[in-house]
Motif scaffolding. Structure first.
Motif, mmCIF file in Angstrom:
data_model
loop_
_atom_site.group_PDB
_atom_site.id
_atom_site.type_symbol
_atom_site.label_atom_id
_atom_site.label_comp_id
_atom_site.label_asym_id
_atom_site.label_seq_id
_atom_site.Cartn_x
_atom_site.Cartn_y
_atom_site.Cartn_z
ATOM 1 N N GLY A 31 0.752 39.560 -19.238
ATOM 2 C CA GLY A 31 0.586 38.816 -18.156
ATOM 3 C C GLY A 31 0.562 39.750 -16.764
ATOM 4 N N TRP B 97 -1.897 33.273 -14.947
ATOM 5 C CA TRP B 97 -0.807 32.588 -15.144
ATOM 6 C C TRP B 97 -1.479 31.074 -15.224
ATOM 7 C CZ3 TRP B 97 4.342 33.152 -15.022
ATOM 8 C CH2 TRP B 97 4.992 34.196 -14.693
ATOM 9 N N TRP B 98 -0.639 30.318 -16.257
ATOM 10 C CA TRP B 98 -0.969 28.837 -16.321
ATOM 11 C C TRP B 98 0.068 28.393 -15.501
ATOM 12 C CZ3 TRP B 98 -4.906 26.486 -18.595
ATOM 13 C CH2 TRP B 98 -5.653 27.329 -19.598
ATOM 14 N N ILE C 176 6.901 41.828 -25.243
ATOM 15 C CA ILE C 176 7.958 41.224 -26.295
ATOM 16 C C ILE C 176 8.798 40.337 -25.294
ATOM 17 C CG2 ILE C 176 8.317 42.910 -28.033
ATOM 18 C CD1 ILE C 176 10.363 44.266 -26.376
ATOM 19 N N THR D 106 -0.434 34.138 -24.452
ATOM 20 C CA THR D 106 -0.525 35.831 -24.690
ATOM 21 C C THR D 106 -0.800 36.006 -26.142
ATOM 22 O OG1 THR D 106 0.927 35.833 -22.660
ATOM 23 C CG2 THR D 106 0.529 37.983 -23.902
ATOM 24 N N ASP E 121 12.283 40.816 -26.608
ATOM 25 C CA ASP E 121 13.203 41.651 -25.772
ATOM 26 C C ASP E 121 14.511 40.956 -25.392
ATOM 27 O OD1 ASP E 121 13.841 43.373 -23.862
ATOM 28 O OD2 ASP E 121 12.043 42.789 -22.442
ATOM 29 N N TYR F 250 11.570 37.582 -23.496
ATOM 30 C CA TYR F 250 13.033 37.617 -23.232
ATOM 31 C C TYR F 250 13.399 36.313 -24.057
ATOM 32 C CZ TYR F 250 12.676 40.817 -19.239
ATOM 33 O OH TYR F 250 12.456 41.779 -18.383
ATOM 34 N N HIS G 130 7.084 28.996 -23.806
ATOM 35 C CA HIS G 130 6.276 27.910 -23.340
ATOM 36 C C HIS G 130 4.805 28.455 -23.513
ATOM 37 C CE1 HIS G 130 5.605 30.305 -20.018
ATOM 38 N NE2 HIS G 130 6.806 30.089 -19.263
HETATM 39 O O1 ME8 Z 1 8.457 39.840 -18.943
HETATM 40 N N1 ME8 Z 1 1.197 31.767 -17.558
HETATM 41 O O2 ME8 Z 1 9.272 38.810 -20.834
HETATM 42 P P1 ME8 Z 1 8.924 37.436 -20.625
HETATM 43 C C1 ME8 Z 1 0.818 32.953 -18.368
HETATM 44 N N2 ME8 Z 1 10.326 40.944 -21.859
HETATM 45 N N3 ME8 Z 1 1.551 33.554 -19.018
HETATM 46 C C2 ME8 Z 1 2.940 33.556 -19.224
HETATM 47 C C3 ME8 Z 1 3.412 32.588 -18.433
HETATM 48 C C4 ME8 Z 1 2.543 31.732 -17.465
HETATM 49 N N4 ME8 Z 1 2.932 30.883 -16.583
HETATM 50 N N5 ME8 Z 1 4.559 33.024 -18.258
HETATM 51 C C5 ME8 Z 1 5.132 33.870 -18.948
HETATM 52 C C6 ME8 Z 1 9.208 39.628 -20.079
HETATM 53 N N6 ME8 Z 1 3.872 34.236 -19.613
HETATM 54 C C7 ME8 Z 1 9.494 41.094 -20.634
HETATM 55 C C8 ME8 Z 1 8.226 42.019 -20.999
HETATM 56 S S1 ME8 Z 1 6.967 44.072 -22.583
HETATM 57 C C9 ME8 Z 1 7.531 45.493 -22.864
HETATM 58 C C10 ME8 Z 1 8.548 43.245 -21.952
HETATM 59 C C11 ME8 Z 1 3.774 35.562 -20.509
HETATM 60 O O3 ME8 Z 1 9.621 36.306 -21.491
HETATM 61 C C12 ME8 Z 1 2.831 36.610 -19.972
HETATM 62 O O4 ME8 Z 1 2.269 37.515 -20.807
HETATM 63 O O5 ME8 Z 1 9.149 36.969 -19.170
HETATM 64 C C13 ME8 Z 1 4.014 37.451 -19.539
HETATM 65 O O6 ME8 Z 1 3.856 38.740 -19.237
HETATM 66 C C14 ME8 Z 1 4.887 37.180 -20.452
HETATM 67 O O7 ME8 Z 1 4.771 36.105 -20.749
HETATM 68 C C15 ME8 Z 1 6.363 37.550 -20.387
HETATM 69 O O8 ME8 Z 1 7.384 37.117 -21.017
#
Ligand code: ME8
Length: 647
Positions: free
Chosen positions: A271, A302-303, A22, A36, A61, A24, A30
């Protein structure tokens, strides 16, 4: 999951639960978030296609200090701010035709009740106790780090932002109790973490020994309160316990549990940055709650952009909506899944995207479709029969089925790169058959039966490709199916993929071009207007007006004393002129004694909102230079009138 898991009715079907993290709500989505979600959507679509009863969850979240700060920075009420950004995620996924069954928000009332019930259950079974915590906290990662983890530094080892020393009363979860069970799970379930090589990192981490986990906070209030039975309203529940629980609360944990049957076969797609939370904390919470552990935790890389992590301060963020608008959503989905092997980092480049669209899609698949439509029109008035396909093309059909039969394993190992690569091998079998058998020559030689057989072979291969490609490129695949006059569904999947039935006599319909070549339209790398800028984005790029939002003045310290129970804090009363004074809690005790300070001058940010530090109100900030972990006060070089403005 195995290939024999199909079923005739939803009720008797094997269930599967697919989740994304979920996201943030401190920022809009982005390309990493889109990746994901698109991965998870592809697995969910595939699962539906092969007849599994699928529950696909995504959401936002919304609790924690980070969100509270992001809202405050924009002068917004936290809930309205969370509503706004959560709404943007949800709209984006709707516009992207994401097939989630539920969009959960951690501010949903039923989720909050689930989290409180989970907390009570863990507390009642003796897994939670009260203590106090002191540590280096990274607000951005919502994580504590030990001094050893930080080394001789104050910066977070995960994201590089500055950590703060936080000292507070806290409830703890007995993470250490579950060390052995977690290690046993890693050992027993070979593919519990995907890609498998990621498991070793987790084994090493657990083997170093797990500390009990601080699972409540008192330093901010934007979060889930403790269950009423504990009668302790100072605390809110740690965001990661709150967030991870979304996976169970969405299925009705602590309420009707109506969808809990999906839990038996759960696949979390995440991720690599959040593997530790999913592969260590989450299993421990589940063990404490008495629930089975997840089937797979699939961890992608990561991208990056030109080799660097994407961030708005660097101006290299790629907005997924811009890419989909410029190049087409299905093309974008194909590129994301095809370009990078699962688990590895990938650099997002528009050149590579254009190369895939003009190469694989237009020259490979599009060309095959055009040839089938063109020849069926030219030679057979669009009417094709498969009756002689086996007679003339047994070998090609067999080779294509050998590849197709092997594809499912790639999906549940998340190896979409290999999945798509193999589909393209099947496309090549068809394209090569045309080159080799030259239907136009057969027509000239008056052998229409043979020419028809080759066109039928290609049409049948295209039909299979369209079915298998539909989870990745739903719109384009539906377009191919329409041209071949059939519909993609779990029934046609069984008929043409499982039972290897050929299309009957059918009429081909010309379609609009499905795979036009794209020009080199480079979309701007920019922060969209609508994207709220974070504190980090502004760093180094403020206007003079921004600077003057802070009132910084000379102050004279009138009183200074240590804050009991803290090794780092001093409580100061500072005269800031015009008969005004400020009470300030400053983390400088390690470097200055109260006697060093009384009647000396400091620089004070005097218009900060009041904040509570260790329960004491602080109404300003003293400016210090930071040299590694050392703080050095900034003072005027000669006595100056208290209240003189700096700037
Ligand atoms: O971590 N490349 O939320 P978040 C690939 N709320 N995937 C990426 C990325 C990138 N540059 N940046 C983000 C959180 N992601 C928590 C999670 S789950 C119970 C709580 C993707 O908004 C990747 O899947 O920071 C990463 O885990 C997710 O966005 C995290 O998003």
């Amino acid at each position: 999951m195995s290939q024999d898991s199909h079923c005739d009715t939803k009720k008797t079907c094997k269930k599967v639960y697919i989740t994304t993290p979920i996201y943030y709500v401190n920022d809009i989505a982005h390309i990493g978030h889109a990746y994901t979600t698109i991965l998870a959507d592809t697995v969910a679509r595939y699962s539906n296609l092969i007849g599994l009863d699928t529950f696909f969850l995504t959401g936002t979240d919304e609790h924690g200090q980070k969100i509270e700060e992001a809202a405050a920075l924009r002068g917004k009420d936290t809930q309205s701010y969370a509503d706004e950004i959560s709404g943007k995620f949800s709209t984006l996924w709707d516009d992207f035709d994401i097939t989630n069954n539920k969009f959960i928000r951690t501010t949903d009332e039923d989720h909050i009740l689930s989290v409180q019930k989970a907390f009570s259950k863990m507390y009642d079974n003796g897994d939670i106790y009260k203590g106090s915590y002191k540590g280096n906290y990274c607000v951005s990662c919502e994580t504590f780090f030990t001094d050893t983890q930080l080394g001789d530094d104050v910066y977070c080892p995960e994201c590089g932002k500055e950590t703060k020393v936080v000292e507070e009363e806290s409830y703890f979860f007995k993470l250490s109790k579950y060390e052995k069970q977690i290690l046993a799970w890693y050992e027993e379930k070979e593919d519990c973490i995907l890609p498998r090589n990621k498991k070793q990192e987790m084994i090493s981490f657990v083997k170093q020994g797990l500390n009990d986990l601080s699972i409540t906070r008192t330093s901010f209030s934007w979060g889930v309160k403790l269950p009423e039975s504990l009668n302790d309203d100072k605390h809110v529940i740690y965001v990661w316990l709150d967030a991870l629980m979304n996976y169970l609360s969405a299925l009705g944990f602590g309420a009707d549990e109506k969808d809990m049957a999906y839990w038996e076969n759960s696949v979390h797609i995440i991720g690599k940055d959040i593997l530790k939370f999913h592969a260590i904390y989450w299993p421990a919470f589940l063990l404490s709650l008495g629930y089975p552990l997840p089937k797979h935790i699939a961890t992608h890389g990561w991208w990056t952009r030109n080799g660097e992590k994407m961030s708005k301060s660097k101006g290299n963020v790629v907005n997924p909506r811009d890419v989909a608008d410029a190049y087409g959503l299905d093309n974008f989905r194909y590129f994301l899944l095809r370009e990078v092997p699962f688990g590895q980092d990938g650099d997002f480049s528009q050149k590579a995207l254009i190369g895939r669209i003009n190469g694989d899609l237009s020259n490979g698949l599009g060309n095959l479709l055009n040839r089938v439509i063109g020849m069926s029109q030219k030679y057979f008035n669009f009417e094709i029969s498969s009756c002689n396909a086996v007679k003339y093309h047994k070998d090609e059909l067999k080779r294509s089925y050998d590849i197709i039969d092997n594809l499912e394993q790639y999906v549940y190992n998340m190896q979409f790169g290999r999945y798509l690569e193999d589909i393209w091998k099947v496309i090549n079998i068809a394209n090569n058959a045309i080159t080799e058998h030259e239907p136009w020559t057969k027509m000239k030689e008056n052998k229409p039966e043979e020419a028809m057989a080759t066109v039928a072979l290609c049409a049948n291969i295209l039909a299979r490709v369209a079915i298998l490609l539909s989870p990745v490129m739903p719109k384009v695949s539906a377009g191919i199916a329409q041209a071949l006059n059939f519909e993609i569904s779990p029934q046609t999947y069984i008929k043409h993929i499982k039972n290897e039935t050929l299309l009957d006599t059918f009429n081909i319909k010309p379609t609009e071009p499905l795979f036009p070549k794209v020009e080199d339209i480079l979309i701007p790398e920019k922060v969209k207007e609508e994207a709220p800028l974070s504190k980090e984005d502004l760093a180094g790029l403020i206007t003079i007006d921004d600077f003057f939002k802070s009132t910084i003045a000379i102050g004279t310290v009138k009183e200074a004393k240590a804050v009991e129970s803290s090794e780092k804090l001093l409580l100061l009363q500072v005269d800031i002129g015009e008969n005004k004074s400020r009470q300030i809690v400053a983390g400088i005790r390690k470097f200055y004694s109260p006697e060093d300070l009384v009647n000396t001058q400091v620089c004070v940010v005097s218009n900060l909102k009041p904040a509570k530090i260790m329960g004491i109100e602080s109404n300003g900030m003293i400016l210090c230079a930071k040299q590694r972990k050392k703080l050095i006060l900034i003072r005027p070089d000669k006595e100056t009138r208290a209240g003189s403005k700096i700037g």
